[in-house]
Motif scaffolding. Sequence first.
Motif, mmCIF file in Angstrom:
data_model
loop_
_atom_site.group_PDB
_atom_site.id
_atom_site.type_symbol
_atom_site.label_atom_id
_atom_site.label_comp_id
_atom_site.label_asym_id
_atom_site.label_seq_id
_atom_site.Cartn_x
_atom_site.Cartn_y
_atom_site.Cartn_z
ATOM 1 N N PRO A 276 0.811 -1.232 0.000
ATOM 2 C CA PRO A 276 0.000 0.000 0.000
ATOM 3 C C PRO A 276 0.838 1.273 0.000
ATOM 4 O O PRO A 276 0.450 2.267 -0.613
ATOM 5 C CB PRO A 276 -0.822 -0.134 1.291
ATOM 6 C CG PRO A 276 -0.911 -1.608 1.540
ATOM 7 C CD PRO A 276 0.405 -2.164 1.067
ATOM 8 N N ASP A 277 1.979 1.255 0.694
ATOM 9 C CA ASP A 277 2.853 2.428 0.696
ATOM 10 C C ASP A 277 3.369 2.725 -0.703
ATOM 11 O O ASP A 277 3.493 3.894 -1.099
ATOM 12 C CB ASP A 277 4.035 2.204 1.640
ATOM 13 C CG ASP A 277 3.649 2.281 3.105
ATOM 14 O OD1 ASP A 277 2.700 3.002 3.420
ATOM 15 O OD2 ASP A 277 4.291 1.599 3.925
ATOM 16 N N VAL A 278 3.692 1.676 -1.447
ATOM 17 C CA VAL A 278 4.199 1.860 -2.809
ATOM 18 C C VAL A 278 3.095 2.354 -3.730
ATOM 19 O O VAL A 278 3.308 3.253 -4.559
ATOM 20 C CB VAL A 278 4.809 0.549 -3.339
ATOM 21 C CG1 VAL A 278 5.192 0.693 -4.808
ATOM 22 C CG2 VAL A 278 6.027 0.157 -2.514
ATOM 23 N N ILE A 279 1.914 1.777 -3.608
ATOM 24 C CA ILE A 279 0.787 2.215 -4.439
ATOM 25 C C ILE A 279 0.499 3.693 -4.212
ATOM 26 O O ILE A 279 0.360 4.472 -5.163
ATOM 27 C CB ILE A 279 -0.460 1.368 -4.131
ATOM 28 C CG1 ILE A 279 -0.231 -0.089 -4.568
ATOM 29 C CG2 ILE A 279 -1.687 1.947 -4.828
ATOM 30 C CD1 ILE A 279 -1.339 -1.026 -4.157
ATOM 31 N N ALA A 280 0.446 4.095 -2.944
ATOM 32 C CA ALA A 280 0.203 5.507 -2.634
ATOM 33 C C ALA A 280 1.360 6.376 -3.091
ATOM 34 O O ALA A 280 1.154 7.485 -3.621
ATOM 35 C CB ALA A 280 -0.022 5.663 -1.133
ATOM 36 N N GLY A 281 2.586 5.885 -2.921
ATOM 37 C CA GLY A 281 3.753 6.654 -3.328
ATOM 38 C C GLY A 281 3.800 6.890 -4.828
ATOM 39 O O GLY A 281 4.117 8.004 -5.278
ATOM 40 N N ARG A 282 3.485 5.863 -5.595
ATOM 41 C CA ARG A 282 3.483 6.023 -7.062
ATOM 42 C C ARG A 282 2.383 6.994 -7.497
ATOM 43 O O ARG A 282 2.575 7.792 -8.435
ATOM 44 C CB ARG A 282 3.317 4.668 -7.738
ATOM 45 C CG ARG A 282 4.551 3.776 -7.629
ATOM 46 C CD ARG A 282 4.410 2.527 -8.476
ATOM 47 N NE ARG A 282 5.558 1.658 -8.357
ATOM 48 C CZ ARG A 282 6.702 1.794 -9.023
ATOM 49 N NH1 ARG A 282 6.835 2.806 -9.879
ATOM 50 N NH2 ARG A 282 7.694 0.952 -8.855
ATOM 51 N N ARG A 283 1.237 6.916 -6.855
ATOM 52 C CA ARG A 283 0.153 7.842 -7.188
ATOM 53 C C ARG A 283 0.549 9.280 -6.872
ATOM 54 O O ARG A 283 0.330 10.195 -7.681
ATOM 55 C CB ARG A 283 -1.105 7.453 -6.416
ATOM 56 C CG ARG A 283 -2.313 8.344 -6.728
ATOM 57 C CD ARG A 283 -3.581 7.839 -6.069
ATOM 58 N NE ARG A 283 -3.451 7.806 -4.615
ATOM 59 C CZ ARG A 283 -3.415 6.702 -3.895
ATOM 60 N NH1 ARG A 283 -3.495 5.515 -4.486
ATOM 61 N NH2 ARG A 283 -3.298 6.734 -2.579
ATOM 62 N N ASN A 284 1.176 9.483 -5.719
ATOM 63 C CA ASN A 284 1.614 10.831 -5.348
ATOM 64 C C ASN A 284 2.710 11.341 -6.274
ATOM 65 O O ASN A 284 2.753 12.542 -6.595
ATOM 66 C CB ASN A 284 2.099 10.834 -3.897
ATOM 67 C CG ASN A 284 0.977 10.592 -2.911
ATOM 68 O OD1 ASN A 284 -0.191 10.856 -3.206
ATOM 69 N ND2 ASN A 284 1.319 10.094 -1.722
ATOM 70 N N LEU A 285 3.587 10.446 -6.714
ATOM 71 C CA LEU A 285 4.633 10.850 -7.637
ATOM 72 C C LEU A 285 4.025 11.281 -8.962
ATOM 73 O O LEU A 285 4.444 12.293 -9.556
ATOM 74 C CB LEU A 285 5.621 9.699 -7.852
ATOM 75 C CG LEU A 285 6.694 9.922 -8.942
ATOM 76 C CD1 LEU A 285 7.549 11.158 -8.618
ATOM 77 C CD2 LEU A 285 7.562 8.677 -9.097
#
Length: 290
Positions: A276-285
Amino acid sequence: MAGAVDLSGLKQRPAPPASGASDAPAGPASGTEVTEANFETAVLARSNEIPVVVVLWTPRSDSSAQLVELFSALAAQDGGTWALATVNVDTTPRVAQAFGVQAVPTVVALAAGQPLASFQGMQAPEQLRGWIDQLLSATAGKLSGGAADGEPDQVDPALAAAREHLDNGDFPAAKAAYQAILEGDPNHVEAKGAVRQIDFLTRATAHPQNAVALADAAPGDIDAAFAAADVLVLSQDVTAAFARLTALVRSTSGDDRTRVRTRLIELFDLFDPADPDVIAGRRNLANALY
Protein backbone atom coordinates in the motif's frame (compact mmCIF):
# COMPACT_ATOMS: atom_id res chain seq x y z
CA MET A 1 1.88 -11.95 -2.58
CA ALA A 2 -1.76 -12.31 -1.75
CA GLY A 3 -3.90 -14.45 0.48
CA ALA A 4 -5.51 -14.59 3.88
CA VAL A 5 -2.48 -12.85 5.37
CA ASP A 6 -1.19 -9.62 3.83
CA LEU A 7 2.54 -10.12 3.40
CA SER A 8 3.02 -7.59 0.60
CA GLY A 9 4.90 -5.15 2.81
CA LEU A 10 7.60 -7.65 3.67
CA LYS A 11 8.86 -8.55 0.23
CA GLN A 12 12.34 -7.04 0.00
CA ARG A 13 11.56 -4.82 2.98
CA PRO A 14 14.80 -3.24 4.26
CA ALA A 15 15.67 -3.62 7.91
CA PRO A 16 17.95 -2.06 10.51
CA PRO A 17 21.58 -3.24 10.52
CA ALA A 18 22.08 -6.85 11.45
CA SER A 19 23.83 -5.81 14.64
CA GLY A 20 20.46 -4.81 16.04
CA ALA A 21 19.22 -8.37 15.77
CA SER A 22 21.87 -9.65 18.13
CA ASP A 23 19.91 -8.38 21.11
CA ALA A 24 16.91 -10.55 20.25
CA PRO A 25 16.51 -13.94 21.87
CA ALA A 26 17.55 -16.56 19.36
CA GLY A 27 15.07 -19.00 17.91
CA PRO A 28 15.49 -22.74 18.23
CA ALA A 29 18.55 -24.35 16.73
CA SER A 30 16.50 -26.15 14.06
CA GLY A 31 14.67 -22.98 13.00
CA THR A 32 15.52 -19.63 11.45
CA GLU A 33 14.99 -16.40 13.37
CA VAL A 34 13.28 -14.05 10.92
CA THR A 35 14.10 -10.38 10.47
CA GLU A 36 12.99 -8.03 7.74
CA ALA A 37 16.44 -8.44 6.17
CA ASN A 38 16.13 -12.21 5.69
CA PHE A 39 12.34 -12.51 5.37
CA GLU A 40 12.36 -12.92 1.61
CA THR A 41 15.01 -15.64 1.56
CA ALA A 42 14.11 -17.45 4.79
CA VAL A 43 10.34 -17.44 4.29
CA LEU A 44 9.15 -16.45 0.80
CA ALA A 45 11.85 -18.07 -1.32
CA ARG A 46 12.16 -21.06 0.99
CA SER A 47 8.42 -21.73 0.81
CA ASN A 48 8.78 -22.36 -2.92
CA GLU A 49 10.86 -25.41 -2.04
CA ILE A 50 9.21 -26.79 1.11
CA PRO A 51 6.42 -25.62 3.44
CA VAL A 52 7.50 -22.99 5.94
CA VAL A 53 5.88 -22.80 9.35
CA VAL A 54 6.18 -19.30 10.84
CA VAL A 55 5.74 -19.04 14.60
CA LEU A 56 5.12 -15.46 15.77
CA TRP A 57 6.00 -15.38 19.45
CA THR A 58 7.35 -13.32 22.32
CA PRO A 59 9.82 -14.38 25.02
CA ARG A 60 7.53 -12.62 27.49
CA SER A 61 4.99 -15.42 27.08
CA ASP A 62 5.71 -18.88 28.49
CA SER A 63 3.18 -20.48 26.15
CA SER A 64 4.86 -18.80 23.17
CA ALA A 65 8.26 -20.15 24.15
CA GLN A 66 6.82 -23.61 24.76
CA LEU A 67 5.13 -23.64 21.34
CA VAL A 68 8.42 -22.72 19.66
CA GLU A 69 10.14 -25.60 21.46
CA LEU A 70 7.44 -28.07 20.36
CA PHE A 71 7.68 -27.00 16.73
CA SER A 72 11.48 -27.14 16.93
CA ALA A 73 11.29 -30.74 18.09
CA LEU A 74 8.85 -31.63 15.29
CA ALA A 75 11.07 -29.98 12.68
CA ALA A 76 14.05 -31.98 13.91
CA GLN A 77 12.02 -35.20 13.75
CA ASP A 78 10.83 -34.53 10.19
CA GLY A 79 14.31 -34.18 8.73
CA GLY A 80 13.92 -31.25 6.36
CA THR A 81 10.46 -31.93 4.92
CA TRP A 82 9.41 -28.48 6.15
CA ALA A 83 11.15 -25.44 7.60
CA LEU A 84 10.57 -23.64 10.88
CA ALA A 85 10.87 -19.85 11.05
CA THR A 86 10.39 -17.84 14.24
CA VAL A 87 9.40 -14.18 14.50
CA ASN A 88 9.93 -12.33 17.77
CA VAL A 89 7.08 -9.81 17.63
CA ASP A 90 8.85 -7.56 20.13
CA THR A 91 11.91 -7.00 17.95
CA THR A 92 10.37 -7.32 14.46
CA PRO A 93 6.97 -5.59 14.72
CA ARG A 94 6.59 -4.92 10.99
CA VAL A 95 6.70 -8.64 10.27
CA ALA A 96 4.05 -9.23 12.91
CA GLN A 97 1.96 -6.42 11.44
CA ALA A 98 2.18 -7.90 7.96
CA PHE A 99 0.86 -11.20 9.29
CA GLY A 100 -2.00 -9.36 10.98
CA VAL A 101 -1.09 -10.76 14.39
CA GLN A 102 -3.70 -10.03 17.03
CA ALA A 103 -2.45 -12.44 19.68
CA VAL A 104 0.65 -14.46 20.43
CA PRO A 105 1.52 -17.10 19.76
CA THR A 106 0.25 -17.15 16.17
CA VAL A 107 1.32 -19.80 13.66
CA VAL A 108 1.10 -19.41 9.87
CA ALA A 109 2.04 -22.04 7.29
CA LEU A 110 3.20 -20.90 3.84
CA ALA A 111 3.85 -22.72 0.58
CA ALA A 112 4.84 -21.16 -2.75
CA GLY A 113 4.77 -17.77 -1.05
CA GLN A 114 1.16 -18.15 -0.03
CA PRO A 115 -0.36 -18.56 3.44
CA LEU A 116 -2.21 -21.89 3.62
CA ALA A 117 -3.30 -22.27 7.23
CA SER A 118 -2.96 -20.55 10.57
CA PHE A 119 -4.01 -20.74 14.19
CA GLN A 120 -3.58 -18.80 17.42
CA GLY A 121 -2.76 -19.95 20.89
CA MET A 122 -1.19 -23.03 22.38
CA GLN A 123 -1.97 -26.50 21.04
CA ALA A 124 -1.30 -29.97 22.40
CA PRO A 125 1.66 -31.83 20.87
CA GLU A 126 -0.60 -34.39 19.17
CA GLN A 127 -2.63 -31.59 17.59
CA LEU A 128 0.53 -29.96 16.28
CA ARG A 129 1.65 -33.29 14.86
CA GLY A 130 -1.65 -33.70 13.03
CA TRP A 131 -1.54 -30.12 11.76
CA ILE A 132 1.94 -30.61 10.31
CA ASP A 133 0.93 -33.92 8.73
CA GLN A 134 -2.03 -32.25 7.03
CA LEU A 135 0.25 -29.48 5.78
CA LEU A 136 2.70 -31.97 4.30
CA SER A 137 -0.12 -33.95 2.71
CA ALA A 138 -1.63 -30.82 1.15
CA THR A 139 1.69 -29.74 -0.39
CA ALA A 140 3.09 -33.14 -1.38
CA GLY A 141 4.50 -33.06 -4.92
CA LYS A 142 3.52 -29.41 -5.44
CA LEU A 143 6.78 -27.68 -4.47
CA SER A 144 10.24 -27.83 -6.00
CA GLY A 145 12.01 -29.19 -2.91
CA GLY A 146 11.23 -31.36 0.07
CA ALA A 147 12.64 -34.65 1.21
CA ALA A 148 12.77 -37.68 -1.05
CA ASP A 149 13.02 -41.17 0.33
CA GLY A 150 13.69 -39.72 3.75
CA GLU A 151 16.58 -37.50 2.58
CA PRO A 152 16.53 -33.76 3.38
CA ASP A 153 16.06 -31.33 0.50
CA GLN A 154 19.31 -30.24 -1.11
CA VAL A 155 19.62 -26.52 -1.85
CA ASP A 156 22.02 -25.23 -4.49
CA PRO A 157 25.27 -24.73 -2.52
CA ALA A 158 25.91 -21.32 -4.09
CA LEU A 159 22.43 -20.12 -3.15
CA ALA A 160 22.73 -21.57 0.35
CA ALA A 161 26.05 -19.77 0.84
CA ALA A 162 24.59 -16.47 -0.37
CA ARG A 163 21.64 -16.81 1.99
CA GLU A 164 23.93 -17.58 4.90
CA HIS A 165 26.05 -14.50 4.23
CA LEU A 166 22.93 -12.33 4.08
CA ASP A 167 21.44 -13.84 7.23
CA ASN A 168 24.74 -13.15 9.03
CA GLY A 169 24.74 -9.52 7.89
CA ASP A 170 27.91 -9.95 5.79
CA PHE A 171 26.70 -7.73 2.96
CA PRO A 172 29.88 -7.69 0.79
CA ALA A 173 30.14 -11.49 0.80
CA ALA A 174 26.39 -11.88 0.21
CA LYS A 175 26.43 -9.48 -2.73
CA ALA A 176 29.43 -11.21 -4.32
CA ALA A 177 27.72 -14.58 -3.93
CA TYR A 178 24.44 -13.39 -5.41
CA GLN A 179 26.22 -11.63 -8.29
CA ALA A 180 28.01 -14.88 -9.09
CA ILE A 181 24.60 -16.57 -9.30
CA LEU A 182 23.36 -13.81 -11.63
CA GLU A 183 26.32 -14.36 -13.95
CA GLY A 184 24.99 -17.83 -14.64
CA ASP A 185 21.30 -16.92 -14.45
CA PRO A 186 20.69 -13.18 -15.10
CA ASN A 187 16.95 -13.61 -14.40
CA HIS A 188 17.34 -15.30 -11.00
CA VAL A 189 14.56 -13.59 -9.03
CA GLU A 190 15.96 -14.11 -5.54
CA ALA A 191 19.47 -12.99 -6.50
CA LYS A 192 18.24 -9.83 -8.24
CA GLY A 193 16.08 -8.86 -5.28
CA ALA A 194 18.83 -9.62 -2.80
CA VAL A 195 21.38 -7.46 -4.63
CA ARG A 196 18.95 -4.52 -4.62
CA GLN A 197 18.35 -5.00 -0.92
CA ILE A 198 22.05 -5.30 -0.10
CA ASP A 199 22.93 -2.19 -2.11
CA PHE A 200 20.30 -0.23 -0.21
CA LEU A 201 21.36 -1.52 3.21
CA THR A 202 25.03 -0.82 2.49
CA ARG A 203 24.25 2.75 1.44
CA ALA A 204 21.66 3.48 4.11
CA THR A 205 23.67 2.22 7.06
CA ALA A 206 26.56 4.52 6.06
CA HIS A 207 24.49 7.67 6.59
CA PRO A 208 24.71 9.58 9.88
CA GLN A 209 21.89 8.92 12.30
CA ASN A 210 20.91 12.59 12.23
CA ALA A 211 20.51 12.59 8.43
CA VAL A 212 16.89 13.71 8.69
CA ALA A 213 17.81 16.73 10.80
CA LEU A 214 20.63 17.61 8.41
CA ALA A 215 18.23 17.47 5.46
CA ASP A 216 15.70 19.65 7.29
CA ALA A 217 18.44 22.23 7.81
CA ALA A 218 19.33 22.22 4.10
CA PRO A 219 16.00 21.86 2.19
CA GLY A 220 17.59 22.43 -1.21
CA ASP A 221 20.33 19.80 -0.81
CA ILE A 222 19.32 16.79 -2.89
CA ASP A 223 22.03 14.52 -1.51
CA ALA A 224 20.94 15.35 2.03
CA ALA A 225 17.35 14.54 1.09
CA PHE A 226 18.45 11.20 -0.37
CA ALA A 227 20.29 10.35 2.86
CA ALA A 228 17.27 11.32 4.95
CA ALA A 229 14.95 9.18 2.83
CA ASP A 230 17.28 6.19 3.20
CA VAL A 231 17.40 6.60 6.98
CA LEU A 232 13.61 6.90 7.14
CA VAL A 233 13.15 3.70 5.14
CA LEU A 234 15.72 1.98 7.31
CA SER A 235 13.77 3.03 10.41
CA GLN A 236 10.57 1.73 8.77
CA ASP A 237 8.98 5.15 8.23
CA VAL A 238 8.38 4.48 4.57
CA THR A 239 5.54 6.96 4.16
CA ALA A 240 7.72 9.84 5.36
CA ALA A 241 10.59 8.78 3.09
CA PHE A 242 8.39 8.72 0.01
CA ALA A 243 6.71 12.01 0.96
CA ARG A 244 10.07 13.77 1.39
CA LEU A 245 11.27 12.85 -2.09
CA THR A 246 7.89 13.48 -3.68
CA ALA A 247 7.94 17.01 -2.26
CA LEU A 248 11.41 17.44 -3.73
CA VAL A 249 10.13 16.33 -7.13
CA ARG A 250 7.56 19.14 -6.95
CA SER A 251 10.20 21.76 -6.13
CA THR A 252 12.83 20.75 -8.72
CA SER A 253 13.06 20.71 -12.49
CA GLY A 254 15.20 19.41 -15.31
CA ASP A 255 18.04 17.06 -14.43
CA ASP A 256 17.51 17.54 -10.70
CA ARG A 257 13.89 16.43 -10.96
CA THR A 258 14.92 13.41 -13.03
CA ARG A 259 17.53 12.50 -10.46
CA VAL A 260 15.05 12.69 -7.57
CA ARG A 261 12.37 10.78 -9.48
CA THR A 262 14.88 8.03 -10.31
CA ARG A 263 15.91 7.64 -6.66
CA LEU A 264 12.27 7.52 -5.53
CA ILE A 265 11.51 4.79 -8.06
CA GLU A 266 14.55 2.87 -6.81
CA LEU A 267 13.08 2.99 -3.31
CA PHE A 268 9.71 1.81 -4.64
CA ASP A 269 11.47 -1.16 -6.22
CA LEU A 270 12.70 -2.33 -2.83
CA PHE A 271 9.13 -3.36 -2.01
CA ASP A 272 6.37 -5.47 -3.47
CA PRO A 273 4.36 -3.48 -6.08
CA ALA A 274 1.21 -4.37 -4.10
CA ASP A 275 2.52 -2.74 -0.92
CA PRO A 276 0.00 0.00 0.00
CA ASP A 277 2.85 2.43 0.70
CA VAL A 278 4.20 1.86 -2.81
CA ILE A 279 0.79 2.22 -4.44
CA ALA A 280 0.20 5.51 -2.63
CA GLY A 281 3.75 6.65 -3.33
CA ARG A 282 3.48 6.02 -7.06
CA ARG A 283 0.15 7.84 -7.19
CA ASN A 284 1.61 10.83 -5.35
CA LEU A 285 4.63 10.85 -7.64
CA ALA A 286 2.40 10.88 -10.72
CA ASN A 287 0.47 13.83 -9.27
CA ALA A 288 3.72 15.67 -8.56
CA LEU A 289 4.96 15.13 -12.11
CA TYR A 290 1.75 15.91 -13.96
